[in-house]
Write a protein that holds these residues in place. Structure first.
Motif, mmCIF file in Angstrom:
data_model
loop_
_atom_site.group_PDB
_atom_site.id
_atom_site.type_symbol
_atom_site.label_atom_id
_atom_site.label_comp_id
_atom_site.label_asym_id
_atom_site.label_seq_id
_atom_site.Cartn_x
_atom_site.Cartn_y
_atom_site.Cartn_z
ATOM 1 N N ALA A 26 14.311 2.047 4.290
ATOM 2 C CA ALA A 26 13.219 1.026 5.171
ATOM 3 C C ALA A 26 13.377 -0.229 4.105
ATOM 4 O O ALA A 26 12.491 -1.249 4.446
ATOM 5 N N ALA A 27 14.458 -0.463 3.398
ATOM 6 C CA ALA A 27 14.308 -1.620 2.578
ATOM 7 C C ALA A 27 14.943 -2.820 3.603
ATOM 8 O O ALA A 27 14.716 -3.942 3.309
ATOM 9 N N ASN A 28 15.517 -2.675 4.632
ATOM 10 C CA ASN A 28 16.246 -3.703 5.424
ATOM 11 C C ASN A 28 16.460 -2.898 6.762
ATOM 12 O O ASN A 28 16.214 -1.794 7.191
ATOM 13 N N GLN A 32 13.262 -1.185 7.894
ATOM 14 C CA GLN A 32 12.377 -2.305 7.702
ATOM 15 C C GLN A 32 11.673 -2.580 8.668
ATOM 16 O O GLN A 32 10.409 -2.465 8.755
ATOM 17 N N GLU A 33 12.228 -2.666 9.834
ATOM 18 C CA GLU A 33 11.508 -3.138 11.096
ATOM 19 C C GLU A 33 10.397 -1.791 11.806
ATOM 20 O O GLU A 33 9.457 -2.191 12.282
ATOM 21 N N LYS A 36 7.495 -1.758 9.334
ATOM 22 C CA LYS A 36 6.485 -2.675 9.783
ATOM 23 C C LYS A 36 5.593 -2.492 10.750
ATOM 24 O O LYS A 36 4.427 -2.762 11.159
ATOM 25 N N ILE A 47 7.699 4.320 1.837
ATOM 26 C CA ILE A 47 8.959 3.877 1.703
ATOM 27 C C ILE A 47 9.871 4.304 0.778
ATOM 28 O O ILE A 47 9.698 4.229 -0.475
ATOM 29 N N GLY A 54 14.542 -4.694 -1.919
ATOM 30 C CA GLY A 54 14.287 -4.731 -0.652
ATOM 31 C C GLY A 54 13.138 -3.996 -0.102
ATOM 32 O O GLY A 54 12.509 -4.255 0.579
ATOM 33 N N GLY A 55 12.773 -2.847 -1.047
ATOM 34 C CA GLY A 55 11.832 -1.900 -0.514
ATOM 35 C C GLY A 55 10.440 -2.359 -1.004
ATOM 36 O O GLY A 55 9.683 -2.548 -0.320
ATOM 37 N N LYS A 57 9.811 -5.693 -1.312
ATOM 38 C CA LYS A 57 9.739 -6.553 -0.195
ATOM 39 C C LYS A 57 9.356 -6.176 1.002
ATOM 40 O O LYS A 57 8.111 -7.045 1.677
ATOM 41 N N THR A 58 9.598 -5.034 1.733
ATOM 42 C CA THR A 58 8.996 -4.677 2.770
ATOM 43 C C THR A 58 7.515 -4.251 2.435
ATOM 44 O O THR A 58 6.628 -4.392 3.355
ATOM 45 N N ASP A 61 5.423 -7.334 2.396
ATOM 46 C CA ASP A 61 5.420 -7.928 3.911
ATOM 47 C C ASP A 61 4.127 -7.387 4.407
ATOM 48 O O ASP A 61 3.177 -7.847 5.279
#
Length: 336
Positions: A26-28, A32-33, A36, A47, A54-55, A57-58, A61
């Motif tokens: 789920a880093a991208n 990821q979507e 979220k 995650i 990336g993880g 950052k998710t 967010d």
């Protein structure tokens, strides 16, 4: 086959508040979507990903939007990493309610190209695509079979949603290992469904067409130029809907996203048409024979337990009586 409009994909969002979602990759992209989306409706998200930046950052967010999430560095081919991911969910949030083994790769192994060693003999192929897309997913599934039960109460929402592909149904030239892994994912879901349904666990598999994510190689994106791709938010919506729909009829289904059109739901009984139907009928016939043999075995076993040696005497007596009767009939025919 029925279709699910976009405006109902999140209609059961109230069921997700306070639930714990474990998702890999789920880093991208799709993961990821999806993370979220679940968090936006009040789920607590764990995650697991190799991509720390990336993880995190998710997670950042999600937290900025008021949600709850935690990142665990996780290589899906490491049993210890995956175990740590699930243990983190239990220790931090107290349960695991929805599991989404999303981490995967495209064809990275070049299986169709044979490499020769210095003596001109073929070298062992790298099966990285199969390892990540199948073995890694099996690790996640196996762990979920335990952790979905931890602290489970009657009536709790519990779901295992797998990620397939159009390659679960059709060949992808030059991507034999990817197609093999995604065909396997569909088979795994179908095999798990009867047992998990009895345990009150939803299971399903999502089959997107090509989406505009990093997993799709640039040459493939060029080849697909002009062809509508599947929107990533709709894929996340299909995952959400498959996990949260309370209707038992929607359990064990495949969810297809064929291009930029709606989500289609394939019910379990619709897997049994055409060639699939022929195979299913023959398999069921063979199963009936096997069930019959098992039945007579159980009858014999129970009779032996009840009567023991008396059963042997009764059996011998029955055989002798049958022989005597046959001889009597033969003699009667001769006299006549």
């Amino acid at each position: 086959m029925s279709h699910v409009p976009d405006d109902v994909l999140f209609e059961h969002n109230a069921r997700i508040r306070g639930k714990v979602v474990v998702i890999t990759g789920a880093a991208n992209g799709i993961g990821q979507e999806t993370a979220k989306r679940f968090a936006s409706y009040g789920a607590k998200v764990v995650i697991g990903d190799r991509d720390t930046k990336g993880g995190e950052k998710t997670v950042g967010d999600i937290e900025r939007d008021g949600g709850k999430a935690v990142f665990v560095k996780c290589d899906v081919l490491s049993w210890e990493d995956q175990l740590s991911m699930f243990e983190t969910a239990i220790s931090k949030y107290g349960s695991v309610d929805i599991v989404i083994p999303n981490a995967g790769v495209t064809e990275i192994s070049h299986f169709h190209s044979v490499t020769l060693d210095a003596s001109g003999k073929p070298m062992i192929p790298k099966l990285s695509t199969l390892d990540i897309n199948l073995t890694g997913v099996l690790y996640t599934i196996h762990l979920s079979l335990h952790y979905l039960k931890v602290n489970k109460k009657a009536g709790d929402l519990k779901s295992l949603i797998l990620i397939g592909s159009m390659a679960s149904w059709m060949p992808i030239p030059g991507a034999a290992l990817y197609a093999a892994s995604k065909h396997a994912i569909l088979g795994i879901m179908r095999s798990l469904h009867p047992g998990l349904e009895l345990q009150g666990v939803r299971v399903g598999v999502i089959h997107p067409f090509f989406a505009d994510t990093a997993i799709v190689p640039l040459p493939v994106k060029v080849a697909l130029a002009g062809i509508p791709l599947t929107p990533v938010p709709r894929i996340a919506g299909a995952i959400f809907h498959a996990a949260t729909n309370p209707d038992p009829e929607t359990n064990g289904c495949a969810w297809l996203l064929l291009d930029d059109g709606p989500v289609f739901r394939i019910k379990p009984e619709e897997f049994k048409q055409g060639v699939y139907g022929m195979i299913d009928n023959r398999a069921n016939a063979a199963l009936q024979v096997a069930k019959g043999l098992r039945h007579y075995y159980r009858v014999g076993r129970d009779l032996w337990r009840i009567f023991g040696k008396q059963l042997v005497v009764l059996g011998i007596g029955a055989v002798l009586a049958k022989v005597a009767w046959d001889r009597r009939e033969l003699l009667a025919d001769y006299i006549r």
